[in-house]
Write an enzyme that holds these catalytic residues in place. Structure first.
Site, PDB file in Angstrom:
ATOM      1  N   LYS A  49       0.837  -1.200   0.000  1.00 28.05           N
ATOM      2  CA  LYS A  49       0.000   0.000   0.000  1.00 28.05           C
ATOM      3  C   LYS A  49       0.874   1.253   0.000  1.00 28.05           C
ATOM      4  CE  LYS A  49      -3.731  -2.469   2.155  1.00 28.05           C
ATOM      5  NZ  LYS A  49      -4.176  -3.110   3.389  1.00 28.05           N
ATOM      6  N   GLN A  93      -5.883  -2.273   9.242  1.00 30.02           N
ATOM      7  CA  GLN A  93      -5.308  -3.468   8.619  1.00 30.02           C
ATOM      8  C   GLN A  93      -5.794  -4.726   9.324  1.00 30.02           C
ATOM      9  OE1 GLN A  93      -3.248  -3.473   5.814  1.00 30.02           O
ATOM     10  NE2 GLN A  93      -3.563  -5.680   5.905  1.00 30.02           N
ATOM     11  N   ASP A 116     -11.828   1.389   2.938  1.00 29.29           N
ATOM     12  CA  ASP A 116     -11.909  -0.057   2.790  1.00 29.29           C
ATOM     13  C   ASP A 116     -13.373  -0.495   2.610  1.00 29.29           C
ATOM     14  OD1 ASP A 116     -10.183  -2.115   2.477  1.00 29.29           O
ATOM     15  OD2 ASP A 116      -9.865  -2.539   4.604  1.00 29.29           O
TER      16      ASP A 116
END
Lengths: 278, 278
Positions: A49, A93, A116
């Site tokens: 990322k 995460q 996300d």
């Protein structure tokens, strides 16, 4: 016959395109990634990322908590980032160490920074066919199909796997594009009946070579979301070498859906930035 | 063979059960229904809600705006009701006069008072398999299936119709019960293939006798959500007289799903009340 979808190439095109946009901004878009603990797979994913952010010119903020952090500390950090005008996207995460509830923590992320797309409200927006943040792997799959000019209207699509990260958001997205969608899972009886009749088969179960040639219709489009590691090599959920003879289009593993996930995240960060500037 | 599901009977059992619970409360649960304009069908539906409230002992608050009210007035009223501790459920009666955006207004209703379950966040909660408010018709159908002891796990379910009020929330609810679900709609090709293979067929399209005997599998369970008026009589989406010979269980129209919708609303109001007391 080249029927293999090159996810890496499409990923690079998206990244290039975003780079051109971001070049014109005075203040960089910013993605904040929250990590709890030190999972080695997570470290790898976070690096990829960061790499994509650097390519584009997105400011990457890595916030790391130790495994013995308290849930409330993480939540407070999210609330702080929600109110920080210089932070455009917030990502937690996954997976988290066991004592944390991912589901609870995620839902503290402001809907317009939820890059996300995993909050309840953003999932609901997909099913209500409204603009929201779309989770990255499903968005990546939709982008692949779009780039390959696949017309989804009226197509029979079978999804194998009903995770919150992939199967469920995809269901809503495909429905919004007028596909006829069947969602199957571990409790489905006669799975083959459903995979075999699909014009488009999307597989996200996490089992190496779970889908064999006899389960796929001639000329179907096959999208393989699985990433299974064995002896240091990566395998998809689809028996690629067999099935590719059969499919009109197919994604390889690696190099298919995988690269699209990070590209989608970058799309979400830049789109969140643009909306927040208005 | 009695294979006809008696929605009215189940409705009455639910109402009786709620009555027994509410009897013990010092302060009554309260449902606020907001109406804009004077649609005659809406007037009828609102009366049936009021009647059910009166049967149970729920305080019924009817708030009526004229058709030339401003959207902001309606929204301000919702915000006021959101903060009123004596109001447990808020429902916006649909359809609205054309100049209003139902979707926009509904999403101002506090999630824990959204007894119609139509906000984005409550739809998202269904798909994330979490406790939220479930919209009334889908909840009513799930209750019918539950009372008839239908085991959904692994069953092939086909839904015809993808509305936000019925098809989409049902999709999530059935998936949470481990059914294999296919959702079809106006763009579906070969609809019959999908209806014919269904163990459970749920139809919500609003077209009289749209589903005929040849489209239904022998011994299927058939749930008819349609309410179509013709010459003062009500007809379902399913050709009941034909299909009932064929089905193992079937809902009639009227007297099937219809009565369950109001019963579900009452369940939602009492459950919202109980959660808000905690």
């Amino acid at each position: 016959m080249n029927n293999i979808i090159d996810g890496k190439k499409i990923r690079n095109e998206i990244i290039e395109d975003l780079k051109k946009q971001v070049k014109h901004y005075l203040i960089k878009p910013c993605l904040a990634v929250i990590q709890i603990g030190d999972d080695s797979a997570s470290n790898t994913y976070i690096k990829s990322k960061e790499k994509a952010c650097n390519e584009i010119g997105i400011y990457f903020k890595h916030i790391k908590f130790s495994e013995d952090a308290k849930e409330i500390e993480v939540i407070n950090k999210i609330l702080e980032l929600n109110h920080d005008d210089y932070v455009n996207g917030i990502l937690l995460q996954l997976p988290l160490p066991q004592k944390f509830s991912a589901d609870k923590i995620i839902n503290y992320i402001a809907r317009n920074k939820d890059v996300d797309g995993l909050t309840d409200i953003n999932l609901g927006k997909i099913f209500n066919n409204k603009n929201g943040m779309i989770s990255c792997t499903p968005l990546g799959i939709m982008k692949l199909l779009e780039r390959e000019n696949v017309d989804l209207a009226g197509k029979d699509v079978t999804i194998v796997g009903r995770s919150n990260l992939v199967g469920k958001p995809l269901l809503g997205l495909l429905l919004n594009k007028d596909a006829t969608v069947t969602i199957t899972h571990s409790k489905t009886k006669n799975l083959k009946v459903h995979t075999k009749r699909a014009d488009i088969l999307i597989v996200a179960v996490g089992k190496k070579h779970f889908i064999t040639k006899d389960m796929v219709k001639e000329n179907a489009i096959v999208i393989d979301v699985g990433i299974n590691k064995e002896d240091g090599k990566l395998y998809g959920d689809v028996d690629f070498d067999q099935v590719k003879e059969h499919a009109s289009l197919i994604t390889p593993v690696p190099g298919g859906v995988g690269p699209m996930t990070v590209a989608s995240l970058m799309l979400n960060v830049v789109s969140a930035y643009q909306k927040q500037q208005k």
